[in-house]
Design a protein around this motif. Sequence first.
Motif, PDB file in Angstrom:
ATOM      1  N   THR A   1       0.807  -1.229   0.000  1.00 35.41           N
ATOM      2  CA  THR A   1       0.000   0.000   0.000  1.00 35.41           C
ATOM      3  C   THR A   1       0.836   1.273   0.000  1.00 35.41           C
ATOM      4  N   THR A   2       2.119   1.197   0.357  1.00 33.57           N
ATOM      5  CA  THR A   2       2.912   2.422   0.489  1.00 33.57           C
ATOM      6  C   THR A   2       4.037   2.557  -0.536  1.00 33.57           C
ATOM      7  N   LEU A   3       4.596   1.445  -1.032  1.00 29.84           N
ATOM      8  CA  LEU A   3       5.726   1.531  -1.948  1.00 29.84           C
ATOM      9  C   LEU A   3       5.269   1.411  -3.396  1.00 29.84           C
ATOM     10  N   PRO A   4       5.874   2.158  -4.316  1.00 33.97           N
ATOM     11  CA  PRO A   4       5.524   2.013  -5.734  1.00 33.97           C
ATOM     12  C   PRO A   4       5.982   0.657  -6.262  1.00 33.97           C
ATOM     13  N   ARG A   5       5.410   0.242  -7.380  1.00 35.56           N
ATOM     14  CA  ARG A   5       5.673  -1.103  -7.906  1.00 35.56           C
ATOM     15  C   ARG A   5       7.157  -1.324  -8.199  1.00 35.56           C
ATOM     16  N   GLU A   6       7.843  -0.296  -8.718  1.00 35.14           N
ATOM     17  CA  GLU A   6       9.249  -0.497  -9.058  1.00 35.14           C
ATOM     18  C   GLU A   6      10.093  -0.790  -7.829  1.00 35.14           C
ATOM     19  N   ILE A   7       9.735  -0.198  -6.686  1.00 30.46           N
ATOM     20  CA  ILE A   7      10.473  -0.491  -5.457  1.00 30.46           C
ATOM     21  C   ILE A   7      10.109  -1.884  -4.943  1.00 30.46           C
ATOM     22  N   ARG A   8       8.831  -2.239  -5.048  1.00 30.23           N
ATOM     23  CA  ARG A   8       8.437  -3.585  -4.634  1.00 30.23           C
ATOM     24  C   ARG A   8       9.153  -4.647  -5.457  1.00 30.23           C
ATOM     25  N   ASP A   9       9.320  -4.382  -6.751  1.00 37.15           N
ATOM     26  CA  ASP A   9      10.024  -5.339  -7.602  1.00 37.15           C
ATOM     27  C   ASP A   9      11.474  -5.526  -7.158  1.00 37.15           C
ATOM     28  N   MET A  10      12.088  -4.465  -6.638  1.00 34.14           N
ATOM     29  CA  MET A  10      13.450  -4.595  -6.121  1.00 34.14           C
ATOM     30  C   MET A  10      13.481  -5.537  -4.926  1.00 34.14           C
ATOM     31  N   VAL A  11      12.454  -5.452  -4.095  1.00 34.78           N
ATOM     32  CA  VAL A  11      12.373  -6.346  -2.936  1.00 34.78           C
ATOM     33  C   VAL A  11      12.157  -7.787  -3.395  1.00 34.78           C
ATOM     34  N   TYR A  12      11.255  -7.979  -4.365  1.00 36.52           N
ATOM     35  CA  TYR A  12      10.954  -9.329  -4.834  1.00 36.52           C
ATOM     36  C   TYR A  12      12.189 -10.003  -5.430  1.00 36.52           C
ATOM     37  N   GLU A  13      13.052  -9.202  -6.023  1.00 36.41           N
ATOM     38  CA  GLU A  13      14.240  -9.781  -6.646  1.00 36.41           C
ATOM     39  C   GLU A  13      15.110 -10.501  -5.628  1.00 36.41           C
ATOM     40  N   TYR A  14      15.111 -10.015  -4.389  1.00 36.47           N
ATOM     41  CA  TYR A  14      15.892 -10.668  -3.345  1.00 36.47           C
ATOM     42  C   TYR A  14      15.224 -11.956  -2.855  1.00 36.47           C
ATOM     43  N   LEU A  15      13.919 -12.078  -3.059  1.00 35.99           N
ATOM     44  CA  LEU A  15      13.182 -13.215  -2.518  1.00 35.99           C
ATOM     45  C   LEU A  15      12.988 -14.328  -3.530  1.00 35.99           C
ATOM     46  N   THR A  16      13.398 -14.122  -4.770  1.00 34.59           N
ATOM     47  CA  THR A  16      13.174 -15.117  -5.814  1.00 34.59           C
ATOM     48  C   THR A  16      14.501 -15.692  -6.283  1.00 34.59           C
ATOM     49  N   PRO A  17      14.497 -16.935  -6.750  1.00 33.76           N
ATOM     50  CA  PRO A  17      15.752 -17.546  -7.220  1.00 33.76           C
ATOM     51  C   PRO A  17      16.216 -16.893  -8.516  1.00 33.76           C
ATOM     52  N   HIS A  18      17.509 -16.961  -8.761  1.00 32.83           N
ATOM     53  CA  HIS A  18      18.045 -16.387  -9.989  1.00 32.83           C
ATOM     54  C   HIS A  18      18.291 -17.443 -11.054  1.00 32.83           C
ATOM     55  N   ARG A  19      18.346 -18.706 -10.666  1.00 30.53           N
ATOM     56  CA  ARG A  19      18.603 -19.769 -11.631  1.00 30.53           C
ATOM     57  C   ARG A  19      17.990 -21.072 -11.123  1.00 30.53           C
ATOM     58  N   LEU A  20      17.270 -21.740 -11.999  1.00 29.02           N
ATOM     59  CA  LEU A  20      16.687 -23.034 -11.687  1.00 29.02           C
ATOM     60  C   LEU A  20      17.233 -24.051 -12.672  1.00 29.02           C
ATOM     61  N   ASP A  21      17.918 -25.058 -12.168  1.00 26.67           N
ATOM     62  CA  ASP A  21      18.469 -26.111 -13.025  1.00 26.67           C
ATOM     63  C   ASP A  21      17.431 -27.214 -13.152  1.00 26.67           C
ATOM     64  N   ILE A  22      16.779 -27.260 -14.308  1.00 27.66           N
ATOM     65  CA  ILE A  22      15.701 -28.218 -14.535  1.00 27.66           C
ATOM     66  C   ILE A  22      16.233 -29.361 -15.385  1.00 27.66           C
ATOM     67  N   THR A  23      16.212 -30.549 -14.841  1.00 25.14           N
ATOM     68  CA  THR A  23      16.732 -31.691 -15.565  1.00 25.14           C
ATOM     69  C   THR A  23      15.688 -32.224 -16.536  1.00 25.14           C
ATOM     70  N   LEU A  24      16.150 -32.708 -17.662  1.00 25.07           N
ATOM     71  CA  LEU A  24      15.270 -33.260 -18.682  1.00 25.07           C
ATOM     72  C   LEU A  24      15.323 -34.781 -18.687  1.00 25.07           C
ATOM     73  N   ARG A  25      15.749 -35.349 -17.577  1.00 24.11           N
ATOM     74  CA  ARG A  25      15.762 -36.809 -17.469  1.00 24.11           C
ATOM     75  C   ARG A  25      14.429 -37.266 -16.886  1.00 24.11           C
ATOM     76  N   PRO A  26      13.617 -37.984 -17.645  1.00 23.31           N
ATOM     77  CA  PRO A  26      12.331 -38.433 -17.094  1.00 23.31           C
ATOM     78  C   PRO A  26      12.522 -39.591 -16.130  1.00 23.31           C
ATOM     79  N   CYS A  27      11.597 -39.705 -15.221  1.00 23.11           N
ATOM     80  CA  CYS A  27      11.598 -40.848 -14.321  1.00 23.11           C
ATOM     81  C   CYS A  27      10.373 -41.699 -14.648  1.00 23.11           C
ATOM     82  N   TYR A  28      10.519 -42.952 -14.659  1.00 24.29           N
ATOM     83  CA  TYR A  28       9.404 -43.840 -14.982  1.00 24.29           C
ATOM     84  C   TYR A  28       9.142 -44.782 -13.809  1.00 24.29           C
TER      85      TYR A  28
END
Length: 490
Positions: free
Chosen positions: A253-280
């Motif tokens: 309610t108090t911070l503009p979206r661009e500042i909130r996005d700066m905060v979110y950047e610290y709370l989200t991962p920067h890289r996700l290693d997704i393997t393409l090996r299926p499991c059966y």
Amino acid sequence: MASSSATIRHATREDVPTILALIKELALYENASDKVDSTEEILTRTLAHYDPSTSTFSEGFARTLLLSDPDGTVAGMALYFYNYSTWTGVPGIYLEDLFVKESYRKKGYGKRLLKELAGEVLKVGGRRLEWSCLDWNEPSLKFYESEIIGAQRKTAWVGLRVDGDALEKLAKSLLRLERKKDTLDDYQQLVGRHDGLQDLMHVIAEADGSPAPTMDFIKSNLGLARDFVEEFGKATELYNIAVCRVIGPAMYTTLPREIRDMVYEYLTPHRLDITLRPCYPCAESDLLHVYRRQDYDLYFAPQPRSRDDWLCPEHYWRDNVISPGVAHELMEAWYRNSTFNMWADWICEGWPAEWLNTLLNNDRFGARLRPRELITKFAFEVQLSYRRGEIDSHWQKSLLEALDSLFILKEATQIDLSVRFGFAEDPIAALRAFLVLIRPAFLRLRKLGYRCTIKTVRRKPNPLSKVIDEWVQELETEVKGNDNAGLIGV
């Protein structure tokens, strides 16, 4: 050609009216007369003026070179200031305004001013002289890029600016953020008091519907004491929930979206290693796994945004903790900020489009988000199989299918391709064959606006980078004449 009697000197305080007149004439030429707010008083106060009697400059933010015609008229100016390069560790000069009066053009005065500025750069041990030019000003661009001047366009950089109301809003928002930090520091000191902290936790416990924790648990969680106990986890959870319930709605309610996005950047991962090996055997939604800590976890958690969903700690992501608005923005930021790195140690027929569609068309949070519209960073690694002078034909077919699948990504997505060498008797020959194979797809990607990079994954000094660099330059030549969106890089 300019007469040898034309002179160049640094402007003094008495030249301020002349400088202002040249600024206004330049603004008129650029169809921006209404944008000039400078006055003689402002220029007198903010420019650095040369004092011939002491050969020194007054304090100020910029200096001005004035060029006088043999008839004694000031015909042009170059207003500049010093900048600094962190990569080279040396200063440089940024040319803010270069202007020659219309009646004095075609005499080489612009070249004279630039030559003088180049000398000023060298005087301070600098290495570069920079300036900007309006994209419609073709005469000036041709002059700057001619052999006489030798300037080059910076196509890989985008100029950004915050000014006017936006600048004031940003500054005030950051000031409020600092004040909030000071307030939180004050609160941390207050909760060190036994009675204040106990009252606070009773209020939180009543709101949460759970019994109030003991003082030992809370003090341990806050670092006020190091007597960690068995129920430390419970104290930590209660504290995080309490903090997020206060900060989440207040931030929304108090911070503009661009500042909130700066905060979110610290709370989200920067890289996700997704393997393409299926499991059966496993369901289609269970094909994607995320590699972490030497183990594999399902990308699509059975209970998203719960305590068991390791990708998003529950005290950050639950609607009833941080508020629905913040939770929604945080999930959007998760997709937007993360680089989805798809591992492909081996490639089997049919996986690319199927699995990439699974990633893009299914919201892992169950919040009806559209990952296809949010994901802007994608990477994948392939292991090159090269024997007896050729790429494995089955692997080659599957790789081309993988490249074709990339076109289902959102346009302007950053695509990073990493190449590992498995069985390669001659790595350079293998790399050249690989680059020939992927060239048509990379050309198409770039022309459609995708931003693409390619690199080899090697721990030791990489002798293959020169091969990639040459390939990139050839590709640049082929697409010359198109816009620079999606510039290929190494």
